[in-house]
Design an enzyme around this catalytic site. Structure first.
Site, short mmCIF file in Angstrom:
data_model
loop_
_atom_site.label_atom_id
_atom_site.label_comp_id
_atom_site.label_asym_id
_atom_site.label_seq_id
_atom_site.Cartn_x
_atom_site.Cartn_y
_atom_site.Cartn_z
CE LYS A 1 -14.28 37.21 -10.57
NZ LYS A 1 -12.67 37.48 -10.23
N GLY B 1 -14.30 36.24 5.01
CA GLY B 1 -15.44 36.20 6.10
C GLY B 1 -14.74 36.72 7.55
CB ILE C 1 -15.96 47.47 -8.67
CG1 ILE C 1 -14.41 47.46 -8.76
CG2 ILE C 1 -16.53 48.24 -9.64
CD1 ILE C 1 -13.66 46.88 -9.93
CB CYS D 1 -14.28 32.74 9.48
SG CYS D 1 -14.10 34.40 10.47
N1 NAP Z 1 -10.49 36.42 -1.30
C1 NAP Z 1 -11.05 37.20 -2.13
O1 NAP Z 1 -10.21 38.29 -2.43
C2 NAP Z 1 -12.32 37.08 -2.94
C3 NAP Z 1 -12.70 38.12 -3.83
C4 NAP Z 1 -14.12 38.23 -4.36
C5 NAP Z 1 -14.99 37.04 -3.97
N2 NAP Z 1 -14.55 35.95 -3.09
C6 NAP Z 1 -15.40 34.84 -2.74
O2 NAP Z 1 -15.41 34.75 -1.56
C7 NAP Z 1 -15.61 33.58 -1.09
C8 NAP Z 1 -14.77 33.04 0.04
O3 NAP Z 1 -13.41 33.32 -0.45
P1 NAP Z 1 -12.14 33.31 0.71
O4 NAP Z 1 -10.92 33.89 -0.26
O5 NAP Z 1 -12.54 34.07 1.92
O6 NAP Z 1 -11.79 31.91 1.06
P2 NAP Z 1 -10.86 31.05 2.10
O7 NAP Z 1 -10.24 32.14 2.69
O8 NAP Z 1 -10.46 29.96 1.56
O9 NAP Z 1 -12.19 30.86 3.31
C9 NAP Z 1 -12.91 29.92 3.27
C10 NAP Z 1 -13.73 29.70 4.59
O10 NAP Z 1 -14.76 28.66 4.55
C11 NAP Z 1 -14.57 27.88 5.56
N3 NAP Z 1 -15.09 26.62 5.04
C12 NAP Z 1 -14.73 25.66 4.01
N4 NAP Z 1 -15.52 24.61 3.83
C13 NAP Z 1 -16.46 24.79 4.93
C14 NAP Z 1 -17.44 23.83 5.25
N5 NAP Z 1 -17.79 22.72 4.74
N6 NAP Z 1 -18.28 24.36 6.21
C15 NAP Z 1 -18.01 25.23 7.02
N7 NAP Z 1 -17.22 26.28 6.63
C16 NAP Z 1 -16.14 25.85 5.69
C17 NAP Z 1 -13.10 27.76 5.75
O11 NAP Z 1 -12.87 27.25 7.30
P3 NAP Z 1 -11.50 26.75 7.86
O12 NAP Z 1 -10.96 28.37 7.91
O13 NAP Z 1 -11.75 26.36 9.07
O14 NAP Z 1 -10.73 26.12 6.63
C18 NAP Z 1 -12.99 29.02 5.84
O15 NAP Z 1 -12.78 29.82 6.73
C19 NAP Z 1 -15.41 32.56 -2.31
O16 NAP Z 1 -16.57 32.15 -3.11
C20 NAP Z 1 -14.68 33.52 -3.19
O17 NAP Z 1 -14.74 33.11 -4.56
C21 NAP Z 1 -13.18 35.89 -2.59
#
Ligand code: NAP
Length: 429
Positions: A203, A15, A134, A11
């Protein structure tokens, strides 16, 4: 109507936007899916950091949530290889369809995950993993399923595109533009994955797998980042009507021993008239060339919570509809099984600029080195004269190994005082 229950794993940036949009659009999602879609639980690492999530939904036991009896679908937005891989496999093996945004995992282990999903008869969708909002993977997988894709060229990393755009606009060097990107939140505190091309390579592997119906992993992708791109490179590009972009290039290459797939990520000069040249700031765009469709361009926001959540929700609706219909969608195929072509054998073009001594015969000496390595020169220009003479050479297409051997040889030529800029060129006629 019984709701479909979703386990949300992670989240953070993505998330939290998924959670909000599922709630805000509950009525529309119900109408579109045919059943309500509800978040059954949210797994995070540090529950105390999530006051926005109703306490009864939060858990640190992600595996327990995935395999809970009432969970139908799983959205994985944790990122990284583990525990994401184990959680996705546990979801699939216990009959849940999965939506993920995890490019790193799909590029490394897509084959095994797809095999597990096919065996279990569930869906594994990951539109958000490449180019954020996209719509790209489903068009490649479905809309273009009747065509032959020749080439996919993308700007798939917003951070590096922002840095290169600023270098072109301001004349700044790489470090200065990176510092600005970090300050404005376009680059992470540790920018390695973006700047060194790892993110774009993952990618590229996913795009090539879908476009060419072959299993391509991140290890098959030739990768170069942008940290060695200089202000001089950017200025030289402008002189020949080009701009510098970090490109993920996936192409089907014909060879005597059959076709192969070449996938590479590197900075390249492209003509300013090319549609990808106009993609500025942190935007993403992907240019697809197919036999019957011709040229297609996909453009939009490649990252950010809401844009990425849009793609995740599109997948969630798709897998939820399949669940309501009682069937899984067709997964991607790898029937073509084309081998990966090493960069050394991949045809590319170079733009080279050399500081040369003002001595007779220097042009002939330089031309001889190109000819010796069987690299043909498309254009040559001399700027300045005397001690300030520069030769700017653009080659025709040749195997990359021949081009890099030519550059190595030129560095040893006494009349060449310095090789001041070497970049590949794409899209020049
Ligand atoms: N951000 C973007 O713009 C974007 C774009 C395209 C794709 N993505 C992809 O989307 C995914 C998430 O990215 P994000 O930017 O949202 O990451 P993020 O902000 O770092 O969030 C990661 C989440 O995962 C949780 N988490 C980490 N380890 C965990 C575990 N062992 N068990 C349960 N929860 C866990 C974290 O919990 P805590 O909050 O409690 O630390 C956090 O809520 C990645 O694969 C990324 O490559 C992201």
């Amino acid at each position: 109507m019984n709701p479909l229950k979703v386990a949300l794993l992670g989240c953070g940036t993505v998330g939290s936007a998924v959670l909000r949009l599922v709630e805000e659009q509950a009525a529309d999602l119900t109408a579109r899916v045919g059943r309500p879609v509800q978040v059954a639980g949210v797994a995070v690492r540090r529950p105390d950091r999530h006051p926005e999530v109703p306490a009864h939904l939060l858990t640190t036991d992600a595996l327990g949530l995935v395999t809970r009896d009432d969970v139908d679908l799983v959205v994985e937005v944790i990122g990284g290889l583990e525990p994401a891989r184990s959680l996705i496999l546990a979801a699939i093996e216990s009959g849940r369809s999965v939506v993920s945004a995890n490019k790193a995992l799909l590029a490394e282990d897509g084959v095994a995950l797809h095999a597990a999903a096919a065996k279990a008869g569930v869906d594994l969708y990951y539109e958000a993993a490449v180019a954020g909002a996209i719509p790209l993977l489903r068009p490649l997988r479905e809309s273009l399923a009747g065509d032959q894709i020749r080439r996919v060229v993308g700007i798939v990393n917003g951070t590096t595109n922002y840095i290169l755009s600023r270098m072109a606009e301001t004349g700044a060097g790489f470090s200065e533009a990176l510092a600005e990107a970090t300050e404005l939140g376009y680059a992470e505190a540790d920018p390695t994955a973006d700047v060194d091309g790892f993110d774009a390579a993952a990618k590229g592997a996913i795009l090539a797998s879908l476009a060419f119906h072959s299993a391509v992993t991140a290890a098959d992708v030739h990768r170069e980042g942008i940290s060695s791109v200089t202000a001089t490179d950017v200025a030289r590009a402008a002189e020949i009507g080009c701009t510098v972009k970090l490109l993920a290039i996936c192409e089907r290459v014909a060879g005597e021993d059959g076709d192969s797939v070449a996938v590479r990520v590197h900075p390249a000069m492209i003509p300013t008239a090319h549609p990808l040249a106009a993609v500025g700031g942190a935007f993403n765009a992907v240019f697809v060339e197919a036999e019957a469709a011709g040229q297609l361009m996909f453009y939009g926001q490649g990252a950010g919570g809401e844009p990425t959540a849009s793609a995740v929700l599109g997948d969630l609706v798709a897998v939820a509809r399949n669940r309501v219909a009682g069937a899984a969608g067709a997964g991607p195929s790898a029937y073509a099984d084309l081998p990966a072509r090493p960069i050394a054998e991949t045809p590319t073009r170079y733009h080279v600029s050399l500081d040369v001594a003002d001595v007779p015969g220097v042009l002939a000496t330089v031309a001889t080195e190109f000819a010796r390595h069987e690299v043909s020169i498309a254009t040559v220009r001399q700027d300045g004269h005397g001690d300030a003479a520069t030769l700017v050479i653009v080659t025709h297409s040749a195997p990359d190994a021949a081009l890099s051997a030519t550059i190595a040889a030129l560095r040893e030529v006494p009349a060449v005082r310095g090789v001041t800029s070497v970049l590949r060129v794409e899209g020049l006629s």
